[in-house]
Design a protein around this motif. Structure first.
Motif, PDB file in Angstrom:
ATOM      1  N   ASN A 238      37.513  44.490  43.817  1.00  0.00           N
ATOM      2  CA  ASN A 238      38.380  43.532  44.515  1.00  0.00           C
ATOM      3  C   ASN A 238      39.541  44.327  45.128  1.00  0.00           C
ATOM      4  N   PHE A 239      39.409  44.617  46.390  1.00  0.00           N
ATOM      5  CA  PHE A 239      40.318  45.547  47.057  1.00  0.00           C
ATOM      6  C   PHE A 239      41.771  45.065  46.984  1.00  0.00           C
ATOM      7  N   ASP A 240      41.990  43.789  47.246  1.00  0.00           N
ATOM      8  CA  ASP A 240      43.371  43.277  47.278  1.00  0.00           C
ATOM      9  C   ASP A 240      44.038  43.426  45.914  1.00  0.00           C
ATOM     10  N   SER A 241      43.294  43.090  44.877  1.00  0.00           N
ATOM     11  CA  SER A 241      43.850  43.173  43.529  1.00  0.00           C
ATOM     12  C   SER A 241      44.104  44.632  43.117  1.00  0.00           C
ATOM     13  N   VAL A 242      43.113  45.480  43.328  1.00  0.00           N
ATOM     14  CA  VAL A 242      43.184  46.847  42.815  1.00  0.00           C
ATOM     15  C   VAL A 242      44.107  47.734  43.654  1.00  0.00           C
ATOM     16  N   SER A 243      44.095  47.536  44.966  1.00  0.00           N
ATOM     17  CA  SER A 243      44.874  48.438  45.831  1.00  0.00           C
ATOM     18  C   SER A 243      46.378  48.269  45.602  1.00  0.00           C
ATOM     19  N   ASN A 244      46.795  47.136  45.049  1.00  0.00           N
ATOM     20  CA  ASN A 244      48.208  46.936  44.715  1.00  0.00           C
ATOM     21  C   ASN A 244      48.663  47.792  43.547  1.00  0.00           C
ATOM     22  N   LYS A 245      47.711  48.195  42.722  1.00  0.00           N
ATOM     23  CA  LYS A 245      48.073  48.870  41.482  1.00  0.00           C
ATOM     24  C   LYS A 245      47.636  50.328  41.447  1.00  0.00           C
ATOM     25  N   ALA A 246      46.412  50.597  41.907  1.00  0.00           N
ATOM     26  CA  ALA A 246      45.845  51.943  41.770  1.00  0.00           C
ATOM     27  C   ALA A 246      46.538  52.932  42.700  1.00  0.00           C
ATOM     28  N   LYS A 247      46.398  54.212  42.357  1.00  0.00           N
ATOM     29  CA  LYS A 247      47.004  55.275  43.162  1.00  0.00           C
ATOM     30  C   LYS A 247      46.228  55.469  44.462  1.00  0.00           C
TER      31      LYS A 247
END
Lengths: 281, 281
Positions: A238-247
């Motif tokens: 889930n790009f929107d969810s993960v891209s907010n947190k991951a490096k």
């Protein structure tokens, strides 16, 4: 950071194109990749056509041999003829095959230096001893992205244990000093494991499945999934969810997929060079 | 619990002996395993002799071909003759080879069904797709011990990434639904990883290196190490320290080593059965 596969692929396309041009000029050969398709799976036809298109850009003659149906014996004979034919420099069997044909048994008849897909048992086993002349393209693509963006080798969690992705990728990452954990559908506590590794590679075939609970702010997330829903293509992450947190994270489309499509021809080129070196053509 | 390898090995020896006896009686053949040794490494001579002894117990004629020195070309010719010789049912190249000969290149000339050591690239790659007809004996031995003592598949940490132990063992454990982490000399925080996995397999070649700080009360510890110091044999695990804390542990000697010595002949038998099935003998 967005790990853009298009940049990695386009740089590699330029290098491959230039190397193949050099070989054509020096040796006066017309490199040919033979695709073999059995049956009429529509996705398989799409993939074959995209290989023909990309091959043409690189100066490679990609030809498709289509069988409506064929016995194991006849198919093996066809492959052995292609092995012996010095004008054919690479052979790929499109999957899926009909249920009557075992994919692994079929491809294991391909000469290792013509195994453009990297799926022969011999080439898979070669990865154990760091011989990476030919490797499954998806695994190679993941490594290419990590290396292009200079991700520091560390701990990698791969959610996939197949012969196409997880296992060969584990070998390539071990060869680069990663500590590697292979997870799968039977793994308990997969979130904890995913979070404890600074690289997370996902290939599970479930659209948007991996959310931010699988990552930390130190995670580099490589999304191998390509899921179609109508005209929409989405990954396993889930790009929107993960891209907010991951490096770091790869997008879908424009991530692993396009690099994989290019890396098939890296295998082809390496096999071609081997054929020249060993005076097989 | 002490995971006694002697029990596992002796039960397997009985089964192998009875199967080989059945084959000899039914087909009137004299099964032969050909060992090839180049040079005079003393440890290699000891291993060869112990195979001859164990083979004899099983009704297998184990013969040793010794070369003081030999070129790659001549050695490959010798192996190809042995491949073609239907009276020879298994071929093993003793390591180490002299520096002039690459072990992997040499063994890759052995027909896969005569590859008693399981070290050909083809058989290694076969493990990816769950074809375990032939597998490196040490990896098979670890699995045999886990299965004999009914250790529940879960998470396994392997400290080793070689083609002899770590990589093939990872494949065998994945095939049994383990989640597998491969660690090695470059792994950071190896103690944490070791403790987080309920199975810990150690093959690092350092006597008594692993102490209780690598395990928990839930750990099953499989010690692959065999280190000689004078007349004393010790494993990679400090038995006194770890056995006080871990749930299960293999001893050294009497653990993985003796099962490995037996599992070589499991490979031999499986290859022999294949040769009979395919009417190669």
């Amino acid at each position: 950071m967005l790990l853009d596969g298009k940049v990695v692929a386009s740089e590699k396309m330029e290098r491959l194109k230039s190397e193949i041009k050099g070989i054509i000029e020096k040796y006066g050969i017309e490199p040919e990749l033979k695709l073999i398709q059995v049956g009429n799976d529509p996705a398989s036809t799409i993939y074959a056509n995209s290989k023909i298109k990309r091959g043409t850009k690189l100066g490679i003659n990609v030809t498709l041999e289509k069988f409506d149906n064929i016995t194991m014996g006849k198919l093996v004979d066809y492959i052995k003829d292609a092995n012996a034919n010095s004008r054919i420099n690479g052979i790929m069997v499109e999957s899926p095959l009909p249920p009557s044909l075992n994919f692994q048994e079929v491809v294991d008849n391909i000469s290792f230096y013509k195994d453009t897909d990297g799926m022969t048992s011999f080439n898979q086993g070669n990865l154990y001893t760091k011989n990476e002349m030919i490797a499954p393209a998806t695994a190679r693509a993941v490594v290419d992205i990590l290396e292009y963006y200079k991700i520091q080798p560390g701990n990698a969690c791969i959610i996939n244990r197949s012969a196409v992705v997880g296992r060969p990728l584990a070998m390539l990452l071990l060869n680069r000093d990663y500590t590697v954990t292979l997870c799968h559908s039977k793994t308990v506590d997969i979130k904890r494991i995913a979070r404890e590794n600074n690289v997370l590679v996902v290939a599970i075939g479930k659209p948007d499945y991996i959310d931010e609970s699988y990552v930390t702010s130190e995670s580099t997330v490589i999304d191998v999934g390509i899921n179609y829903s109508g005209n929409k293509i989405s990954g396993d992450v889930n790009f929107d969810s993960v891209s907010n947190k991951a490096k770091n994270i790869t997008p879908v489309p424009g991530g692993v997929g396009i690099v994989t499509a290019t890396d098939i021809f890296e295998n082809f080129l390496n096999g071609l060079k081997y054929q020249i070196k060993e005076k097989l053509i």
